[in-house]
Design a protein around this motif. Structure first.
Motif, short mmCIF file in Angstrom:
data_model
loop_
_atom_site.label_atom_id
_atom_site.label_comp_id
_atom_site.label_asym_id
_atom_site.label_seq_id
_atom_site.Cartn_x
_atom_site.Cartn_y
_atom_site.Cartn_z
N ASN A 29 53.57 43.23 35.96
CA ASN A 29 51.85 42.70 35.94
C ASN A 29 52.14 41.82 35.54
O ASN A 29 51.19 41.85 34.01
CB ASN A 29 52.17 44.15 35.98
CG ASN A 29 52.17 45.77 36.28
OD1 ASN A 29 52.48 45.37 37.92
ND2 ASN A 29 53.07 46.82 35.38
N PRO A 30 51.75 40.57 35.62
CA PRO A 30 51.62 39.11 34.72
C PRO A 30 49.89 38.91 35.06
O PRO A 30 49.52 38.90 35.79
CB PRO A 30 52.59 38.14 35.40
CG PRO A 30 52.82 38.99 37.36
CD PRO A 30 52.66 40.19 36.93
N ASP A 31 49.82 38.98 33.95
CA ASP A 31 48.03 38.80 33.76
C ASP A 31 47.88 37.01 33.47
O ASP A 31 48.97 36.54 34.24
CB ASP A 31 47.76 39.54 32.84
CG ASP A 31 48.31 38.97 31.20
OD1 ASP A 31 48.58 38.30 31.47
OD2 ASP A 31 47.50 39.61 29.94
N GLY A 32 46.42 36.64 33.40
CA GLY A 32 45.94 35.37 33.45
C GLY A 32 46.95 34.00 32.58
O GLY A 32 47.61 33.44 33.26
N ASP A 33 47.43 34.87 31.54
CA ASP A 33 48.10 34.01 30.60
C ASP A 33 49.23 34.07 30.61
O ASP A 33 50.11 32.94 30.49
CB ASP A 33 48.36 34.92 28.77
CG ASP A 33 48.38 33.70 27.89
OD1 ASP A 33 48.68 32.49 28.09
OD2 ASP A 33 48.95 34.50 26.44
N ALA A 34 50.37 35.65 31.75
CA ALA A 34 51.52 35.26 32.05
C ALA A 34 51.61 34.25 33.09
O ALA A 34 52.66 33.75 32.65
CB ALA A 34 52.19 36.56 32.55
N LEU A 35 50.62 34.58 34.20
CA LEU A 35 50.99 33.39 34.74
C LEU A 35 50.58 31.76 34.84
O LEU A 35 51.20 30.60 35.33
CB LEU A 35 50.06 34.10 36.13
CG LEU A 35 50.18 35.02 36.69
CD1 LEU A 35 49.14 35.52 37.59
CD2 LEU A 35 51.77 35.04 37.47
N GLY A 36 49.90 32.11 33.60
CA GLY A 36 49.34 30.48 33.35
C GLY A 36 50.58 29.85 32.64
O GLY A 36 50.61 28.21 32.80
N LYS A 240 39.91 52.28 49.09
CA LYS A 240 40.38 51.22 49.50
C LYS A 240 41.11 49.44 48.77
O LYS A 240 40.65 49.11 49.05
CB LYS A 240 39.96 50.68 51.07
CG LYS A 240 38.82 51.99 52.04
CD LYS A 240 38.86 51.20 53.12
CE LYS A 240 38.75 52.51 54.22
NZ LYS A 240 37.87 54.09 53.88
N ALA A 241 41.36 50.41 47.46
CA ALA A 241 41.23 49.33 46.63
C ALA A 241 43.15 49.47 46.22
O ALA A 241 43.62 50.10 46.33
CB ALA A 241 40.92 49.34 45.22
N GLU A 242 43.61 47.87 46.20
CA GLU A 242 44.49 47.77 45.75
C GLU A 242 44.47 47.57 44.19
O GLU A 242 43.91 48.01 43.29
CB GLU A 242 44.82 45.89 46.20
CG GLU A 242 44.62 45.47 47.32
CD GLU A 242 44.90 43.99 47.07
OE1 GLU A 242 45.33 43.11 45.89
OE2 GLU A 242 44.64 43.23 48.25
N ASP A 243 45.96 48.53 43.48
CA ASP A 243 46.24 48.85 42.31
C ASP A 243 45.65 47.38 41.36
O ASP A 243 45.30 47.56 40.46
CB ASP A 243 47.56 48.33 41.73
CG ASP A 243 48.14 50.24 42.33
OD1 ASP A 243 47.73 50.61 42.78
OD2 ASP A 243 49.37 50.36 42.09
N SER A 244 45.91 46.68 41.91
CA SER A 244 45.45 45.33 40.96
C SER A 244 43.61 45.50 40.07
O SER A 244 42.84 44.88 39.45
CB SER A 244 45.63 44.06 41.35
OG SER A 244 44.57 43.71 41.84
N TYR A 245 43.33 45.77 41.33
CA TYR A 245 41.97 46.27 41.38
C TYR A 245 40.77 46.94 40.32
O TYR A 245 39.45 46.56 39.54
CB TYR A 245 40.72 46.96 42.57
CG TYR A 245 41.17 46.43 43.23
CD1 TYR A 245 41.19 45.08 43.32
CD2 TYR A 245 40.71 45.94 45.00
CE1 TYR A 245 41.65 43.90 45.09
CE2 TYR A 245 40.68 45.48 46.11
CZ TYR A 245 41.39 44.32 45.87
OH TYR A 245 41.17 43.31 47.27
N SER A 246 41.78 48.07 39.54
CA SER A 246 42.11 48.35 37.98
C SER A 246 41.40 47.83 37.20
O SER A 246 40.44 47.88 35.97
CB SER A 246 42.27 49.37 38.07
OG SER A 246 44.06 49.08 37.58
N GLU A 247 41.89 46.51 37.58
CA GLU A 247 42.03 45.46 36.15
C GLU A 247 40.64 45.13 35.59
O GLU A 247 39.40 44.39 36.14
CB GLU A 247 42.41 43.47 36.46
CG GLU A 247 42.30 42.85 35.64
CD GLU A 247 43.41 42.78 33.97
OE1 GLU A 247 43.67 42.09 33.15
OE2 GLU A 247 44.60 44.17 34.59
N GLY A 248 40.24 44.80 34.53
CA GLY A 248 38.90 44.73 33.98
C GLY A 248 38.11 46.44 33.45
O GLY A 248 36.99 46.19 32.94
N ILE A 249 38.63 47.16 34.19
CA ILE A 249 37.60 48.76 34.02
C ILE A 249 37.57 48.37 32.77
O ILE A 249 37.05 49.49 32.13
CB ILE A 249 38.16 49.39 35.35
CG1 ILE A 249 38.27 48.92 36.31
CG2 ILE A 249 37.18 51.25 34.57
CD1 ILE A 249 38.61 50.24 37.32
#
Length: 344
Positions: A29-36, A240-249
């Motif tokens: 589940n890579p985030d911005g730091d992981a992918l960057g 109708k949301a993807e799993d990643s849409y929970s990021e930031g909640i």
């Protein structure tokens, strides 16, 4: 940088200079730091004339919408057959337990580059810099010492890691070095507004609907110390949301008055067992609103990890068991504080 980290830094630099083939890996589940960090390190190695590939498991795709602009040329979804001939570089990965079994072979040469203070130090060489704002900051430091100048793509990748892991420079891990890094990356070509729009605007409507459902499910415990919401598979289907849409909640929950710890519990999609029944598992994201509470300790007790103020774990506990676990863990930490501090 600590004396120990300064020593391992030189060893990492030597390993990069003296080897030619690399496999780059990050956490699930890579985030911005992981992918960057992954994308930037890959580009740095390529500029040094190294043969490097990035491994991202097939189940991680599609990536969260805000990270789909990354150039993943050089990424593979299966562990290469020549793994034993490569140096494996883990980036932003606190422990190796959830990596594919092939990557946990004790015979591999592993460079473990990370900034999580609870990193389990599983590498052949562990370069852990807890005082760094993000793993991207460590990659930036290594890049400069290797004599590589940041291209616009490298600068963008590193800036994404920096911005997301510092909460847009608002979290307590934001130090002077983070701002120096940001200034250098902007000089290298980062369009600050364009990155902001990619990360935080153009929000899919389904993500907004999911947020509304999460806010409608908020519960508070112990006078508001714990602010918690749970998202079920039915919530995702309704929005109708993807799993990643929970990021930031969970960050919306952290901002509620009186909150010590915010928790978002997200039910996971699972493959059913032989009887067709799906095991019940959930991802728990934790955020500390009070710096005196270390949510990484709570996450470790649940089998996960992270930062003092942002951590998570996966659980099969029933709702009442999970809530009791969180309430007890928060209470235990607060009880250990001086009386005048725990009452704040």
């Amino acid at each position: 940088m600590s004396t120990a980290a300064a020593g391992t830094r030189e060893q990492v630099l030597d390993a990069v200079r003296s080897n030619d083939r690399f496999l780059l890996v990050t956490h699930e589940n890579p985030d911005g730091d992981a992918l960057g960090s992954l994308v930037a390190m890959h580009a740095v190695l390529r500029l040094l004339g190294k043969e490097a590939v990035m491994f991202i498991a097939a189940e991680e795709f599609p990536l969260p919408y805000e990270y789909r602009f990354f150039d993943l040329d050089g990424a593979v979804t299966e562990v290469p057959h020549d793994l034993s001939q490569r140096v494996v570089v883990f980036l932003d990965c606190g422990n190796i337990d959830r990596a594919p079994e092939e990557l946990r072979d004790p015979g591999l040469r592993i460079l473990n580059v990370d900034h999580h203070h609870d990193n389990t130090r599983f590498g052949t060489l562990d370069h852990i810099v807890p005082e760094a704002s993000c793993t991207a900051e460590i990659v930036w430091d290594l890049m400069r010492s290797l004599g590589v100048e940041a291209t616009p793509d490298i600068a963008d990748a590193l800036y994404v890691g920096l911005v997301t892991d510092t909460g847009r420079f608002m979290y307590e891990n934001t130090g002077t070095r983070a701002h120096v890094m940001a200034a250098e990356l902007i000089e290298a070509g980062v369009d600050v507004h364009a990155i902001y729009r990619r990360l935080y605007e153009g929000v899919p409507y389904a993500k907004l609907r999911l947020l509304a459902l999460a806010l409608g499910a908020v519960r508070r415990f112990d006078g508001g110390r714990l602010t918690l919401s749970r998202l079920t598979r039915e919530h995702f289907a309704e929005a109708k949301a993807e799993d990643s849409y929970s990021e930031g909640i969970v960050d919306h929950l952290r901002g509620v008055e009186g909150t010590k710890v915010a928790a978002l519990v997200r039910e996971l999609v699972e493959n059913g067992g032989s009887d067709g029944a799906a095991p019940r598992r959930a991802k728990v994201s934790l955020r500390a609103a009070d710096p005196a509470v270390d949510v990484s300790a709570i996450a470790r007790a649940g089998g996960g990890g992270g930062h003092r103020q942002a951590a998570g774990f996966t659980t099969q506990l029933a709702d009442d068991e999970l809530i009791a676990f969180l309430r007890d863990a928060i209470a235990a930490q607060l009880a250990a504080l001086p009386d005048d501090r725990s009452s704040r």
